[in-house]
Design a protein around this motif. Structure first.
Motif, PDB file in Angstrom:
ATOM      1  N   LEU C  56      14.227  13.511 -27.360  1.00 32.94           N
ATOM      2  CA  LEU C  56      13.219  14.536 -27.088  1.00 32.94           C
ATOM      3  C   LEU C  56      13.592  15.879 -27.703  1.00 32.94           C
ATOM      4  O   LEU C  56      14.755  16.295 -27.668  1.00 32.94           O
ATOM      5  CB  LEU C  56      13.040  14.729 -25.579  1.00 32.94           C
ATOM      6  N   ILE C  57      12.582  16.543 -28.219  1.00 32.48           N
ATOM      7  CA  ILE C  57      12.704  17.932 -28.659  1.00 32.48           C
ATOM      8  C   ILE C  57      12.073  18.840 -27.604  1.00 32.48           C
ATOM      9  O   ILE C  57      12.535  19.939 -27.362  1.00 32.48           O
ATOM     10  CB  ILE C  57      11.961  18.134 -29.999  1.00 32.48           C
ATOM     11  N   GLU C  58      11.016  18.338 -26.976  1.00 33.56           N
ATOM     12  CA  GLU C  58      10.278  19.168 -26.008  1.00 33.56           C
ATOM     13  C   GLU C  58       9.544  18.263 -25.040  1.00 33.56           C
ATOM     14  O   GLU C  58       9.080  17.188 -25.415  1.00 33.56           O
ATOM     15  CB  GLU C  58       9.265  20.033 -26.768  1.00 33.56           C
ATOM     16  N   ALA C  59       9.470  18.710 -23.784  1.00 34.11           N
ATOM     17  CA  ALA C  59       8.631  18.019 -22.796  1.00 34.11           C
ATOM     18  C   ALA C  59       7.878  19.063 -22.002  1.00 34.11           C
ATOM     19  O   ALA C  59       8.457  20.078 -21.593  1.00 34.11           O
ATOM     20  CB  ALA C  59       9.488  17.169 -21.859  1.00 34.11           C
ATOM     21  N   LEU C  60       6.582  18.817 -21.805  1.00 34.05           N
ATOM     22  CA  LEU C  60       5.750  19.701 -20.993  1.00 34.05           C
ATOM     23  C   LEU C  60       5.021  18.860 -19.963  1.00 34.05           C
ATOM     24  O   LEU C  60       4.437  17.828 -20.306  1.00 34.05           O
ATOM     25  CB  LEU C  60       4.706  20.413 -21.869  1.00 34.05           C
ATOM     26  N   VAL C  61       5.083  19.287 -18.710  1.00 32.84           N
ATOM     27  CA  VAL C  61       4.325  18.630 -17.644  1.00 32.84           C
ATOM     28  C   VAL C  61       3.502  19.686 -16.932  1.00 32.84           C
ATOM     29  O   VAL C  61       4.031  20.734 -16.551  1.00 32.84           O
ATOM     30  CB  VAL C  61       5.248  17.938 -16.609  1.00 32.84           C
ATOM     31  N   ARG C  62       2.202  19.421 -16.778  1.00 31.26           N
ATOM     32  CA  ARG C  62       1.353  20.284 -15.943  1.00 31.26           C
ATOM     33  C   ARG C  62       0.985  19.509 -14.693  1.00 31.26           C
ATOM     34  O   ARG C  62       0.400  18.429 -14.775  1.00 31.26           O
ATOM     35  CB  ARG C  62       0.097  20.711 -16.708  1.00 31.26           C
ATOM     36  N   TYR C  63       1.359  20.071 -13.549  1.00 29.78           N
ATOM     37  CA  TYR C  63       1.181  19.391 -12.270  1.00 29.78           C
ATOM     38  C   TYR C  63      -0.175  19.775 -11.706  1.00 29.78           C
ATOM     39  O   TYR C  63      -0.438  20.960 -11.465  1.00 29.78           O
ATOM     40  CB  TYR C  63       2.309  19.781 -11.311  1.00 29.78           C
TER      41      TYR C  63
END
Lengths: 136, 136, 136, 136
Positions: C56-63
């Motif tokens: 992974l380079i980046e992870a985004l989670v919107r809850y």
């Protein structure tokens, strides 16, 4: 049994019953093993670097009292008992004088490919000294 | 021992030795308990909704063979043995006919506050039937 | 966005707020990546066997909404967008028509030592087809 | 950005690529939030005891360099930026002067039932002071 580690119960460690999830104790036992070895000539990363592994054969946890978010746990470990190709370590985790869990793990000495090996002499000596130091 | 669950070893479940980290088996035992109860009149969420909990008293895992990333594990559980305020469940996890781990968990019946309780009659009956169904 | 996986929220996945702990979604995104690749000529274990990794380079989670114990989550993933040495995948996790989280991960193609590499032609083709299949 | 926590990468935290599994960083961000609040009048357990929660709305992690077993990570956090019913915190995790990850989390102030609330005046003041203290 000597204290080898203090660890805080993180929010991630809790479950919907509001207590530390029961599987986390195996993680804290494992962290204790790393700390037990750290002051010896063979800290765990060095052992692994020499191709010696200690996979688990057995783990037992007895749950005595629940731990909660932000509790500061005292993790005790020892004695270490090495016999031939096997190793057994006992643990107690406490919080504010209350016993939270106790238990043990048993390990085999293996090479990186998982084959059981008799540990080299100097490795045996480190574990023999750990046994003595912890009254085993 | 009847199969109650199939579970894939996720990459997150592995450790730097390239195998499923040993603490995950307690998670898979727990998932098996949920599936054991699902077909009864008292699936675990219903039990909890009635204020009846089954916290662990003891967990034992014997590690027989390693599991690896993407392995499809067969989780077997039973018999369920309820005696008074206690419950014991045995488990076996297999992969391609190889035994990976076996072990057991022991539980107490408690209320939501963690006080040990004798389970109500209908709860006892569900567990008695589970024992029978699994040859216990 | 196509469904690639269904996963139950285990008790171990919950936290003391009674919901799925927020870090678990990265685990479910990862399981979705494994399932996305499974029907191709390059399931993830095969890719790794050829010495190609996708750290992974980046992870985004919107809850968006909480998930609870025993909820059956639908994990959707796609499109897969490969450009040169990078890959981006979008995700949505739903439960009973409710959106639970959405987000994305970005990855680099690397060799086993972690050096960035341009993926070989056949690997590029598999990812190009995955992009097409998911409307990317 | 001030250091709020040091944490060792446990063996349980690693994956089959031999590095800290990427989802663990959300856990370390969370532990940093607990430590950020500890020296204030409103340590996180006190906040929760008053029925004020801070569930996540968004989490972003940018992976810069891998961390390995037994690495000692320095977790930095701040500034804390509270605006109305929302809060944003930035993080950096380093090891031996190398940047491992950076990222942020966004939170809503809610009551125990998950309803968004405007935080009471004294809570606002604590967060305003945290913002100032960290240069936000």
């Amino acid at each position: 049994m000597p204290e080898v580690l203090r660890v805080r119960v993180a929010f991630a460690d809790t479950d919907a019953m509001g207590v530390a999830w029961h599987g986390n104790y195996l993680r804290w036992f494992e962290m204790a093993r790393t700390e037990l070895m750290r002051p010896t000539e063979l800290p765990y990363p060095v052992l692994v670097g020499r191709g010696i592994h200690l996979p688990l054969i057995e783990a037992l946890v007895r749950y005595r009292n629940p731990a909660r978010y932000d509790d500061l746990l005292i993790v005790r470990a020892g004695p270490v008992r090495a016999r031939g190709v096997r190793l057994r370590i006992d643990y107690r985790i406490e919080c504010d004088e209350r016993l939270i869990v106790d238990g043990h793990t048993e390990h085999a000495f293996t090479d990186a490919a998982g084959r059981v090996i008799r540990p080299p002499r100097d490795v045996q000596e480190v574990f023999a000294r750990l046994s003595g130091a912890h009254g085993g």
